[in-house]
Design a protein around this motif. Sequence first.
Motif, PDB file in Angstrom:
ATOM      1  N   ASP A 225       0.859  -1.189   0.000  1.00  0.00           N
ATOM      2  CA  ASP A 225       0.000   0.000   0.000  1.00  0.00           C
ATOM      3  C   ASP A 225       0.896   1.240   0.000  1.00  0.00           C
ATOM      4  N   LEU A 226       0.995   1.871  -1.155  1.00  0.00           N
ATOM      5  CA  LEU A 226       1.836   3.054  -1.309  1.00  0.00           C
ATOM      6  C   LEU A 226       0.956   4.211  -1.774  1.00  0.00           C
ATOM      7  N   GLY A 227       0.642   5.089  -0.839  1.00  0.00           N
ATOM      8  CA  GLY A 227      -0.223   6.221  -1.144  1.00  0.00           C
ATOM      9  C   GLY A 227       0.562   7.495  -1.309  1.00  0.00           C
ATOM     10  N   GLY A 228      -0.067   8.612  -0.920  1.00  0.00           N
ATOM     11  CA  GLY A 228       0.580   9.894  -1.086  1.00  0.00           C
ATOM     12  C   GLY A 228       1.658  10.172  -0.064  1.00  0.00           C
ATOM     13  N   GLY A 229       1.494   9.599   1.151  1.00  0.00           N
ATOM     14  CA  GLY A 229       2.428   9.947   2.212  1.00  0.00           C
ATOM     15  C   GLY A 229       3.081   8.800   2.930  1.00  0.00           C
ATOM     16  N   ILE A 374       0.134 -10.934  -4.854  1.00  0.00           N
ATOM     17  CA  ILE A 374       0.691  -9.626  -4.508  1.00  0.00           C
ATOM     18  C   ILE A 374      -0.355  -8.595  -4.910  1.00  0.00           C
ATOM     19  N   VAL A 375      -0.864  -7.878  -3.935  1.00  0.00           N
ATOM     20  CA  VAL A 375      -1.945  -6.922  -4.154  1.00  0.00           C
ATOM     21  C   VAL A 375      -1.391  -5.511  -4.035  1.00  0.00           C
ATOM     22  N   LEU A 376      -1.691  -4.670  -5.019  1.00  0.00           N
ATOM     23  CA  LEU A 376      -1.219  -3.289  -5.014  1.00  0.00           C
ATOM     24  C   LEU A 376      -2.350  -2.351  -4.620  1.00  0.00           C
ATOM     25  N   VAL A 377      -2.054  -1.465  -3.680  1.00  0.00           N
ATOM     26  CA  VAL A 377      -3.027  -0.511  -3.165  1.00  0.00           C
ATOM     27  C   VAL A 377      -2.366   0.869  -3.133  1.00  0.00           C
ATOM     28  N   GLY A 378      -3.162   1.913  -3.378  1.00  0.00           N
ATOM     29  CA  GLY A 378      -2.632   3.270  -3.328  1.00  0.00           C
ATOM     30  C   GLY A 378      -2.207   3.755  -4.703  1.00  0.00           C
ATOM     31  N   GLY A 379      -2.486   5.030  -4.973  1.00  0.00           N
ATOM     32  CA  GLY A 379      -2.254   5.577  -6.300  1.00  0.00           C
ATOM     33  C   GLY A 379      -0.819   5.516  -6.770  1.00  0.00           C
ATOM     34  N   SER A 380       0.139   5.555  -5.846  1.00  0.00           N
ATOM     35  CA  SER A 380       1.545   5.553  -6.260  1.00  0.00           C
ATOM     36  C   SER A 380       1.985   4.213  -6.828  1.00  0.00           C
ATOM     37  N   PRO A 398       2.290  -8.533 -10.136  1.00  0.00           N
ATOM     38  CA  PRO A 398       1.315  -8.305  -9.074  1.00  0.00           C
ATOM     39  C   PRO A 398      -0.096  -8.227  -9.642  1.00  0.00           C
ATOM     40  N   ASN A 399      -1.065  -8.407  -8.775  1.00  0.00           N
ATOM     41  CA  ASN A 399      -2.470  -8.335  -9.180  1.00  0.00           C
ATOM     42  C   ASN A 399      -2.866  -6.867  -9.325  1.00  0.00           C
ATOM     43  N   THR A 400      -3.251  -6.471 -10.537  1.00  0.00           N
ATOM     44  CA  THR A 400      -3.616  -5.067 -10.792  1.00  0.00           C
ATOM     45  C   THR A 400      -5.030  -4.966 -11.350  1.00  0.00           C
ATOM     46  N   SER A 401      -5.900  -5.929 -11.026  1.00  0.00           N
ATOM     47  CA  SER A 401      -7.243  -5.963 -11.600  1.00  0.00           C
ATOM     48  C   SER A 401      -8.192  -4.953 -10.976  1.00  0.00           C
ATOM     49  N   VAL A 402      -7.798  -4.331  -9.864  1.00  0.00           N
ATOM     50  CA  VAL A 402      -8.638  -3.346  -9.179  1.00  0.00           C
ATOM     51  C   VAL A 402      -7.906  -2.012  -9.182  1.00  0.00           C
ATOM     52  N   ASP A 403      -8.659  -0.927  -9.336  1.00  0.00           N
ATOM     53  CA  ASP A 403      -8.087   0.413  -9.269  1.00  0.00           C
ATOM     54  C   ASP A 403      -7.397   0.576  -7.914  1.00  0.00           C
ATOM     55  N   PRO A 404      -6.077   0.770  -7.883  1.00  0.00           N
ATOM     56  CA  PRO A 404      -5.372   0.814  -6.595  1.00  0.00           C
ATOM     57  C   PRO A 404      -5.812   1.974  -5.706  1.00  0.00           C
ATOM     58  N   ASP A 405      -6.265   3.073  -6.327  1.00  0.00           N
ATOM     59  CA  ASP A 405      -6.760   4.206  -5.540  1.00  0.00           C
ATOM     60  C   ASP A 405      -8.009   3.835  -4.751  1.00  0.00           C
ATOM     61  N   LEU A 406      -8.781   2.895  -5.290  1.00  0.00           N
ATOM     62  CA  LEU A 406     -10.105   2.605  -4.744  1.00  0.00           C
ATOM     63  C   LEU A 406     -10.216   1.196  -4.173  1.00  0.00           C
ATOM     64  N   ALA A 407      -9.095   0.493  -4.048  1.00  0.00           N
ATOM     65  CA  ALA A 407      -9.149  -0.891  -3.574  1.00  0.00           C
ATOM     66  C   ALA A 407      -9.682  -0.980  -2.145  1.00  0.00           C
TER      67      ALA A 407
END
Length: 443
Positions: A225-229, A374-380, A398-407
């Motif tokens: 989970d890599l977001g803005g901060g 491997i699940v990716l979360v967060g817009g970055s 990694p699994n990218t089937s879901v919008d990471p911003d909205l997972a």
Amino acid sequence: MAGEISMIGSVILALFLAGYLGQQYLPPPKPKVIGLDLGTTFCSVGVFQPGTGEVEVIGDEEGRKSIPSVVSFTDTEVLSGHQAQDLADTNPQNTVYDAKRFIGKIFERDVLEQESSRYPFKVINNNGSAEFEISTNHSFTVSPEFIGSRLLLNMKKMAERQLGVPIQKAVISVPAEFDERQRNYTIRAANLAGLEILRVINEPTAAAMAYGLHKVDVFNVLVVDLGGGTLDVSLLNKQGGMFLTRAMAGNNKLGGQDFSQRLLQYAVERVRQEFGVPPTLKEDIHRLRQSVEAAKLNLTLHPSVSIRVPLHLHTADSSAPPSGSSVPKPVVFQAVITRELFEELNEDLFQKILAPVKTVLAEGLLEKEDVDEIVLVGGSTRIPRIRRLISEYFGKQPNTSVDPDLAVVTGVAIQAGIMGGSWPLQVSAIEIPNRHLRKTNFN
């Protein structure tokens, strides 16, 4: 006896038929429980739609589904989300962000002083708890949960506007590392916004649900989970619909903001080289920041982007300002930013992502080959170099089937549908508390 059995069977058949016909021809009921992702940098609200079984992430009046986790105070009003973010450069002392970093935490005085030095707004110590000092037409303090409540109230109103019904109940997500106090203060923020929290769910578990992993046969799930901060890496073990967070690690000072800052520093230096002085006006820096942020987002799709920013620079040979004005006439800064340049500026930061990944594998006693998903979360995590880095390390995509911003909000909305009894029924995610879990931080 046979007649009784036949009658019972007829009643059951009639009930099923009535349910089927109702589902086909009657409008589905409105969702009454919303799912909330109160993120450090952005937040979102979603609902599970009865009947269709689909998750709708609700947008604001302009259709934006991710709302900045920012609250700004002026002499006349309290603004949140995009309106507040627009004041971040012109009203920095009264514009609060990253409040989630402080909610429910008890700080040693020197630790809080060190943490607060990063921000333009004033953070004060109230018996170990953080509060934010605001100075508009008078001075006062607000708590992190009050900041959270303004964001949650904003999302509550967005949901009510979209659904056309009053909303009073919600499910909310929190980081897996949050202790009982932090969870309770998050619930308090929701209560201040007029919401009853039916369940608190860990963000990595919510993300796994968004990817449908609560319904499939997987065992070891790694959530990046890599977001803005912030960067959070979690290792989940799943058996029979039950999730156990086995290990956590991360970096509380690494995220999309840092990647944008590197690009901003590059742009400022280019301005200095071209015009002889760096930008100093708040408005100029604000325009540059907006421009490089847009460039960063566009570089996920395009190999290069152009930026064009009007600046009011105080140069020795700048045109004289109009009579009565202290602001010089604008010059125009133009540059082409390539994906290669962006990756070069941030390569050392990107490499830092692997340290917590390796740590959770070591603490979970796993080899990287043992990770099922491997699940990716967060817009970055949209950044191509980051996806490539992770896939090269694990030797698989990694699994990218879901919008990471909205997972996360998608998974929380599914859980909200479960709590609201929405049809079709879903398998709930059951979290097993890990009382011995500690997060390893890399800074």
